[in-house]
Motif scaffolding. Structure first.
Motif, short mmCIF file in Angstrom:
data_model
loop_
_atom_site.label_atom_id
_atom_site.label_comp_id
_atom_site.label_asym_id
_atom_site.label_seq_id
_atom_site.Cartn_x
_atom_site.Cartn_y
_atom_site.Cartn_z
N ALA A 307 18.58 5.59 -20.72
CA ALA A 307 19.55 6.60 -20.30
C ALA A 307 20.37 7.08 -21.48
O ALA A 307 20.65 8.27 -21.63
CB ALA A 307 20.45 6.04 -19.20
N THR A 308 20.76 6.14 -22.34
CA THR A 308 21.53 6.50 -23.53
C THR A 308 20.72 7.40 -24.46
O THR A 308 21.22 8.41 -24.96
CB THR A 308 21.96 5.23 -24.28
N LEU A 309 19.47 7.04 -24.70
CA LEU A 309 18.64 7.85 -25.58
C LEU A 309 18.39 9.23 -24.99
O LEU A 309 18.26 10.22 -25.73
CB LEU A 309 17.32 7.13 -25.85
N ALA A 310 18.34 9.32 -23.65
CA ALA A 310 18.21 10.63 -23.02
C ALA A 310 19.44 11.49 -23.28
O ALA A 310 19.33 12.71 -23.48
CB ALA A 310 17.98 10.47 -21.51
N PHE A 311 20.63 10.88 -23.30
CA PHE A 311 21.84 11.62 -23.63
C PHE A 311 21.77 12.19 -25.04
O PHE A 311 22.24 13.30 -25.32
CB PHE A 311 23.08 10.72 -23.55
N LEU A 312 21.19 11.39 -25.95
CA LEU A 312 21.19 11.76 -27.36
C LEU A 312 20.10 12.77 -27.70
O LEU A 312 20.12 13.34 -28.79
CB LEU A 312 21.01 10.51 -28.22
N SER A 313 19.17 12.97 -26.79
CA SER A 313 18.07 13.90 -27.10
C SER A 313 17.81 14.86 -25.94
O SER A 313 16.72 14.89 -25.37
CB SER A 313 16.80 13.12 -27.41
N PRO A 314 18.82 15.65 -25.55
CA PRO A 314 18.60 16.65 -24.50
C PRO A 314 17.74 17.79 -25.03
O PRO A 314 17.47 17.87 -26.24
CB PRO A 314 20.01 17.12 -24.17
N GLU A 315 17.32 18.67 -24.14
CA GLU A 315 16.60 19.85 -24.61
C GLU A 315 17.53 20.66 -25.50
O GLU A 315 18.69 20.89 -25.16
CB GLU A 315 16.15 20.70 -23.42
N TYR A 337 29.87 5.96 -22.97
CA TYR A 337 28.84 5.06 -22.44
C TYR A 337 27.73 4.83 -23.46
O TYR A 337 27.29 3.70 -23.70
CB TYR A 337 28.20 5.68 -21.19
N ALA A 338 27.28 5.94 -24.06
CA ALA A 338 26.17 5.85 -25.02
C ALA A 338 26.56 5.00 -26.22
O ALA A 338 25.78 4.16 -26.69
CB ALA A 338 25.75 7.25 -25.46
N ALA A 339 27.77 5.19 -26.72
CA ALA A 339 28.22 4.43 -27.89
C ALA A 339 28.27 2.93 -27.59
O ALA A 339 27.81 2.11 -28.40
CB ALA A 339 29.59 4.92 -28.33
N SER A 340 28.80 2.57 -26.45
CA SER A 340 28.90 1.15 -26.10
C SER A 340 27.52 0.53 -25.89
O SER A 340 27.27 -0.61 -26.29
CB SER A 340 29.76 0.97 -24.84
N THR A 341 26.62 1.29 -25.24
CA THR A 341 25.28 0.77 -24.98
C THR A 341 24.49 0.58 -26.26
O THR A 341 23.86 -0.47 -26.47
CB THR A 341 24.52 1.73 -24.03
N ILE A 342 24.51 1.58 -27.13
CA ILE A 342 23.78 1.47 -28.39
C ILE A 342 24.37 0.36 -29.26
O ILE A 342 23.64 -0.41 -29.90
CB ILE A 342 23.82 2.81 -29.15
N ALA A 343 25.69 0.26 -29.27
CA ALA A 343 26.33 -0.79 -30.07
C ALA A 343 25.89 -2.18 -29.58
O ALA A 343 25.56 -3.06 -30.38
CB ALA A 343 27.84 -0.65 -29.98
N HIS A 344 25.90 -2.37 -28.27
CA HIS A 344 25.48 -3.65 -27.72
C HIS A 344 24.02 -3.94 -28.06
O HIS A 344 23.67 -5.05 -28.50
CB HIS A 344 25.67 -3.63 -26.20
N GLU A 345 23.15 -2.95 -27.89
CA GLU A 345 21.72 -3.16 -28.11
C GLU A 345 21.43 -3.45 -29.58
O GLU A 345 20.60 -4.32 -29.90
CB GLU A 345 20.94 -1.94 -27.65
N ILE A 346 22.09 -2.75 -30.48
CA ILE A 346 21.80 -2.95 -31.91
C ILE A 346 22.28 -4.33 -32.36
O ILE A 346 21.64 -4.98 -33.20
CB ILE A 346 22.42 -1.81 -32.75
N LEU A 347 23.38 -4.81 -31.81
CA LEU A 347 23.86 -6.15 -32.16
C LEU A 347 22.92 -7.22 -31.60
O LEU A 347 22.64 -8.22 -32.27
CB LEU A 347 25.27 -6.34 -31.62
#
Length: 477
Positions: A307-315, A337-347
């Motif tokens: 879902a986060t990656l979808a936010f970052l790559s819209p049409e 939301y995207a920032a927190s999710t990506i931060a958690h995943e990368i850690l």
């Protein structure tokens, strides 16, 4: 600017009947004395909302200041004595436009949930929660506006409930209004007595709202579960609701693909997808944070990341990119939301690869996440250029990158993290200083001195950038 509003926002949030608006519009310029306050406010708010996507409306421009004054004037008018010119359809239309404008222009955009309480109560007071078939006879046009406006109010309500982490104030048992007909605005007027709605798969001026309505019940249930004091978030229920939201996103994508030639724009698709898909992240976050200890929850981790990656790559669409770079409220929360999710995943990924000794040899996944983090950081700087004053976002992301870039977590000293944070703060300072030099100085009597940007409201409530808000059990530092 009014045309931009009807091209971008009105197909998603059905508030106005377009032919009626354009019939009244010329009077504002040709004979303004003939217009009442509600007519003038509607037109000015439409122009203001459309101006948010206009290339010349910068964060410190005279036009933006004027639009903010229109918003304040609308709020003052709505807060006046409840006379007949306020407690009617026209008053509700102004209220909806003001709620949308406040979030676009950061005028208390993070506090609209409180104002939505007044809006939903007014709507119910005049009967919008009942289908027109249960009310005194009204024209076909009035009935359609009635239904469209009710579901627009519900949409704004569930979005504000998600952002504020507070109850939605309404349940499915509280209304029986039917969905609006799939019909174009120019096919009905006050004299229309019979209409033939188009098939659901046909694109009309109401079709995008109908796409949102399809998932409204599931999204209302989500905010009730997330924000109810006595609600229990069972994982099986989460999976069911998640499937409903995913199916709605796929159905919308198929509808858009089938109706490209009929007039669906990239902005409309991106906007609808954003309003629906973003519910997946807070729904799955409590379980995604447990995935390291319990592999049964890996699906939640996958859903939040996708879902986060979808936010970052819209049409690609300039209008939608501008909205995400300038808006507050529901337009900013997706970024958070995207920032927190990506931060958690990368850690999590970095620590996992340190533990199994593949940090240096298997870099593809981690590099992909780092690039997503860089994209988010660039967006956070752009938001500051466009008017936001909260600099914690880019600083937070820079500190996370410092941890993720170290092959040995124990070697990440406070100095390295502080250096990354300082570099981010210096850049933010330079951006804010450049904006301050370019902005005109307000006069002592300028009302704008007393106004405050909604971008800082969340900090006043203690809801700042933190993994703990989304992943309360995270222990990665």
């Amino acid at each position: 600017m009014a045309t931009v509003y009807f091209r971008c926002f009105e197909p998603v949030h059905r508030i106005l009947h377009e032919p009626t608006f354009w019939a009244e519009y010329p009077s504002l310029w040709e004979n303004p004395e003939s217009m009442n306050a509600s007519q003038r406010l509607k037109i000015l708010l439409v122009i203001g909302i459309g101006s948010s996507l206009h290339g010349e409306a910068g964060p410190d421009s005279e036009l933006r200041d004027r639009v903010q004054q229109w918003i304040y004037t609308s709020q003052a008018w709505l807060s006046g004595p409840l006379e007949k010119d306020r407690l009617n359809i026209s008053g509700l239309q102004i209220h909806c436009l003001a709620m949308l404008a406040r979030q676009i222009f950061s005028v208390g955009g993070d506090l609209v949930w409180m104002s939505m309480g007044s809006l939903i109560h007014r709507a119910m007071q005049i009967g919008l929660h009942r289908d027109p078939r249960h009310l005194p006879s009204m024209s076909l046009l009035q009935a359609e506006v009635h239904r469209r406006l009710w579901y627009t109010i519900l949409e704004l309500l569930v979005q504000s409930s998600l952002d504020s982490a507070l109850p939605p104030r309404i349940s499915l048992e509280d209304f029986d209004t039917d969905s609006p007909s799939n019909i174009n605005d120019d096919e009905i007027d006050e004299s229309t007595t019979v209409s033939q709605p188009h098939a659901k798969g046909t694109y009309t001026s109401t079709a995008m709202q109908l796409q949102l309505i399809d998932s409204l019940q599931s999204r209302l249930r989500i905010v009730q579960l997330l924000n109810g004091l006595r609600s229990e978030l069972a994982y099986q229920g989460v999976l069911t609701l998640s499937r409903d939201i995913t199916d709605a996103c796929r159905a919308c994508s198929k509808f858009v693909a089938d109706n490209r030639s009929a007039g669906v724009t990239a902005f409309q698709w991106n906007y609808c997808d954003y309003l629906v898909r973003r519910f997946l992240i807070p729904l799955h976050c409590p379980f995604a944070s447990e995935a390291r200890l319990n592999p049964l929850f890996n699906y939640s981790r996958k859903v939040t990341l996708e879902a986060t990656l979808a936010f970052l790559s819209p049409e690609p669409d300039d209008y939608f990119s501008r909205l995400m770079a300038t808006g507050s409220g529901m337009f900013r929360e997706g970024f958070r939301y995207a920032a927190s999710t990506i931060a958690h995943e990368i850690l999590v990924q970095a620590q996992s690869q340190r533990d199994d000794g593949t940090f240096q040899s298997n870099t593809r996944q981690l590099d992909f996440l780092k690039q997503a983090m860089h994209d988010l950081t660039a967006l956070s700087w752009e938001r500051i250029r466009q008017g936001e004053t909260n600099i914690k976002g880019p600083m937070f992301l820079s500190i996370v990158l410092a941890v993720a870039n170290s092959a040995d977590k124990d070697a990440v000293c406070e100095l390295t993290m502080a250096q990354n944070a300082r570099d981010s703060l210096v850049l933010c300072y330079d951006i804010l200083e450049a904006r301050a030099r370019a902005a005109p100085w307000p006069s002592p009597n300028d009302g704008s001195l007393a106004s405050s940007s909604g971008d800082g409201d969340q900090d006043a409530l203690g809801l700042e950038f933190s993994l703990d808000f989304f992943f309360p059990n995270t222990s990665l530092w």
